[in-house]
Scaffold this active site. Structure first.
Site, short mmCIF file in Angstrom:
data_model
loop_
_atom_site.label_atom_id
_atom_site.label_comp_id
_atom_site.label_asym_id
_atom_site.label_seq_id
_atom_site.Cartn_x
_atom_site.Cartn_y
_atom_site.Cartn_z
N GLY A 43 87.44 62.30 51.92
CA GLY A 43 88.84 61.88 52.11
C GLY A 43 89.35 61.27 50.82
O GLY A 43 88.59 60.97 49.90
N ASP A 88 86.76 51.35 44.47
CA ASP A 88 87.85 50.40 44.33
C ASP A 88 89.23 51.05 44.47
O ASP A 88 90.25 50.38 44.40
CB ASP A 88 87.76 49.67 42.98
CG ASP A 88 87.81 50.63 41.80
OD1 ASP A 88 87.97 51.86 42.02
OD2 ASP A 88 87.69 50.16 40.65
N ARG A 147 91.83 71.60 50.83
CA ARG A 147 90.60 71.96 50.12
C ARG A 147 89.66 72.73 51.05
O ARG A 147 89.81 72.64 52.28
CB ARG A 147 89.89 70.69 49.65
CG ARG A 147 90.77 69.77 48.84
CD ARG A 147 90.40 68.30 49.04
NE ARG A 147 91.39 67.40 48.43
CZ ARG A 147 91.32 66.97 47.17
NH1 ARG A 147 90.32 67.32 46.40
NH2 ARG A 147 92.26 66.19 46.69
N ASP A 194 85.06 70.08 47.88
CA ASP A 194 86.26 69.25 48.00
C ASP A 194 87.15 69.43 46.78
O ASP A 194 88.30 68.96 46.79
CB ASP A 194 85.90 67.77 48.19
CG ASP A 194 84.95 67.26 47.13
OD1 ASP A 194 83.87 67.86 46.97
OD2 ASP A 194 85.28 66.28 46.45
N ASP A 205 91.46 68.84 40.51
CA ASP A 205 90.50 67.75 40.28
C ASP A 205 89.79 67.88 38.95
O ASP A 205 88.65 68.31 38.86
CB ASP A 205 89.50 67.64 41.44
CG ASP A 205 90.05 66.72 42.52
OD1 ASP A 205 91.22 66.31 42.41
OD2 ASP A 205 89.32 66.41 43.47
P1 AMP Z 1 85.92 63.38 42.75
O1 AMP Z 1 84.54 63.39 42.19
O2 AMP Z 1 86.95 62.75 41.85
O3 AMP Z 1 86.34 64.69 43.28
O4 AMP Z 1 85.87 62.36 43.99
C1 AMP Z 1 85.00 62.55 45.07
C2 AMP Z 1 85.33 61.58 46.16
O5 AMP Z 1 85.12 60.22 45.74
C3 AMP Z 1 86.76 61.65 46.65
O6 AMP Z 1 86.75 61.41 48.04
C4 AMP Z 1 87.42 60.50 45.92
O7 AMP Z 1 88.55 60.04 46.59
C5 AMP Z 1 86.31 59.47 45.90
N1 AMP Z 1 86.44 58.52 44.79
C6 AMP Z 1 86.24 58.75 43.47
N2 AMP Z 1 86.46 57.63 42.76
C7 AMP Z 1 86.80 56.66 43.62
C8 AMP Z 1 87.15 55.27 43.50
N3 AMP Z 1 87.17 54.64 42.32
N4 AMP Z 1 87.46 54.60 44.64
C9 AMP Z 1 87.41 55.19 45.83
N5 AMP Z 1 87.09 56.48 46.02
C10 AMP Z 1 86.79 57.22 44.94
MG MG Z 2 87.73 65.51 44.19
#
Ligand code: AMP
Ligand code: MG
Length: 487
Positions: free
Chosen positions: A96, A131, A189, A258, A268
């Protein structure tokens, strides 16, 4: 929705119509962005604003920065975090939007629908231990690379703005925080389908499938079997997308399910980068230990991700599970052929071939083999290919002769060949060493190198007036930068 013959509305402002927020409760959580200490506008994408029907003059001053951090909620927005799951490096997880908030869907004056999303806008019910924030460097990287992809003519989410928060984010180091405003065809996604499939929530799955079809594959509605037609469409768009990534040497870096959009857009931008020397095993991401998402693995991984989508769709494809499975497999089986189809089109364009010849794939592969062996720069080599260029490398000249013969068997002139090649082989790419230097300068408040890169990448097929460092391979000895994910 206006038809194309209707007059285009004058430049206006935001015009939200939030269809995803109207979907049932399991699809999202209502949550507002968390206000930040000191919003400041770092980058604003004027051409994109204009194409969305927004008046760029309205995006100056503190008001604009407040909108782009979420301190001020835009008129008509209905902020939500979207629910989804995803296979991350092969393992399914419930995810999410942990640090992103969908403000809503903006309708452009031509009636196109765009998700307007803030990334780095604070915690959501899906943040787990995160965060909810983002650091300035990675948000500038997404802005730069996504706009470069758009400049190449490759489907991608876009970046409207980066705003600083005036707050630190704690990673391995303490870094300045920022929020990116992302514009996308949608944020549906492969993992959104996996989310409902894993819950066994077939009703939601059907709602999602119908919604996706209406939003992205309306042509499939007329088919005898609309959802199967949509699956075929998704397979084809992904095959084309990956072929175009390979055209420009793009390594996504984290092709988790995702991070694969049903719209067919690149989405992304994390540890992504472009290859310099050609090597299909190239990996930049600091967390991709086994090369799962290496340059040359991308078609195979796209096929794997599509299999996860097909699996998730099984309960809604057909009432009879065996029929559903057979249909899903039939759609998946087309991926290899669709990819080969798009790849050969891409390679012909890179080699200046207008016609189809039986030896074209072998011709392209032989050049790639030579580039791999000699560590030739992918972008520079293609951009500077010429049938009569002199070379001291006998391997290259042997290939060049075959290529020249192949060119001579088509009616197009030298000029037409050069024109085709120069509109498909970029002169400028966001080379890793330039990107790293530009981001380092930007975090020290010097935006000049970043803005110079952005300007060059807005028209990447034109080398006129570009300095040699933007056109040439990295100087020998330039270290290969690792790229970092999730920062
Ligand atoms: P990503 O690797 O950017 O595709 O992120 C994978 C998942 O981790 C997604 O659900 C993001 O929303 C979550 N996510 C990544 N960084 C953070 C963060 N700093 N705080 C909260 N959720 C995060
Ligand atoms: Mg992502």
């Amino acid at each position: 929705m206006p038809t194309p013959s209707e007059p285009v509305a004058p430049v206006i402002g935001w015009h939200f119509d939030n269809s995803y927020a109207r979907l049932p409760a399991p699809f999202h959580s209502r949550v507002n962005p968390t206000p930040v200490a000191e919003p400041g506008l770092v980058l604003f994408n004027r051409p994109l604003a204009l194409s969305l029907g927004l008046d760029p003059a309205a995006f100056t001053g503190p008001h604009a920065a407040a909108g782009f951090t979420g301190n001020m909620i835009l008129d008509g927005a209905e902020p939500i975090a979207q629910a989804y799951a995803g296979h991350q490096f092969g393992n399914l997880a419930r995810l999410g939007d942990g640090r992103a908030i969908l403000l809503g869907e903006h309708l452009s004056p031509t009636g196109q629908r765009f998700d307007i999303q803030l990334k780095g806008s604070g915690p959501t019910p899906y943040s787990r231990r995160g965060d909810g924030r983002a650091a300035l460097g990675p948000m500038l990287r997404e802005y730069l690379i996504s706009e470069a992809m758009h400049g190449f003519g490759i489907p991608t989410t876009r970046s409207l703005a980066v705003a600083s928060t005036g707050e630190p984010v704690i990673r391995e180091q303490t870094l300045p925080g920022a929020v990116l405003t992302r514009v996308a065809a949608s944020h549906i996604r492969v993992g959104t389908f996996e989310y409902f499939a894993a819950l066994g929530d077939t009703d939601s799955l059907r709602i999602l499938a119908d919604y996706t079809l209406r939003r992205h594959y309306p042509e499939a509605a007329a088919s005898e079997h609309p959802l199967l037609a949509m699956l075929h469409g998704v397979v084809d768009r992904q095959a084309s997308l990956i072929a175009h990534w390979m055209r420009v040497g793009f390594v996504h870096g984290v092709m988790n399910t995702d991070n694969m959009a049903l719209s067919g857009e690149t989405i992304d931008y994390g540890p992504c980068a472009f290859i310099d020397a050609y090597n299909p095993a190239t990996v930049f991401s600091s967390i991709d230990y086994h090369g799962r998402y290496a340059f040359g693995q991308q078609p195979g991984i796209a096929g794997w991700n599509l299999a996860r989508l097909a699996e998730a769709l099984l309960p809604v494809l057909h009432a009879n599970p065996e029929t559903a499975l057979a249909q899903a497999n039939e759609a998946l089986a087309t991926f290899a052929e669709r990819f080969q189809h798009h790849w050969i089109l891409v390679m012909r364009s890179k080699l200046g071939l207008f016609t189809a010849g039986p030896e074209d794939a072998a011709l392209a592969e032989e050049l790639l083999r030579w580039m791999h062996q000699t560590r030739a720069d992918y972008t520079y080599t293609f951009r500077n290919l010429a049938p009569d260029a002199s070379s001291e490398d006998s391997g290259f000249t042997a290939w060049q002769q075959r290529w020249a013969q192949r060119l001579s068997r088509q009616p197009q002139s030298r000029e037409e060949v050069a024109q085709l090649m120069n509109t498909n082989n970029p002169a400028v790419i966001p080379r890793n060493h330039l990107v790293e230097a530009a981001l380092a300068a930007a975090t020290e408040n010097n935006l000049t190198p970043l803005e110079r890169l952005l300007t060059a990448l807005a028209d990447p097929y034109d080398e006129t007036g570009q300095p040699p460092e933007l056109l040439n391979p990295p100087p020998p000895g330039t270290p290969v930068c690792r790229t970092f994910c999730g920062t």
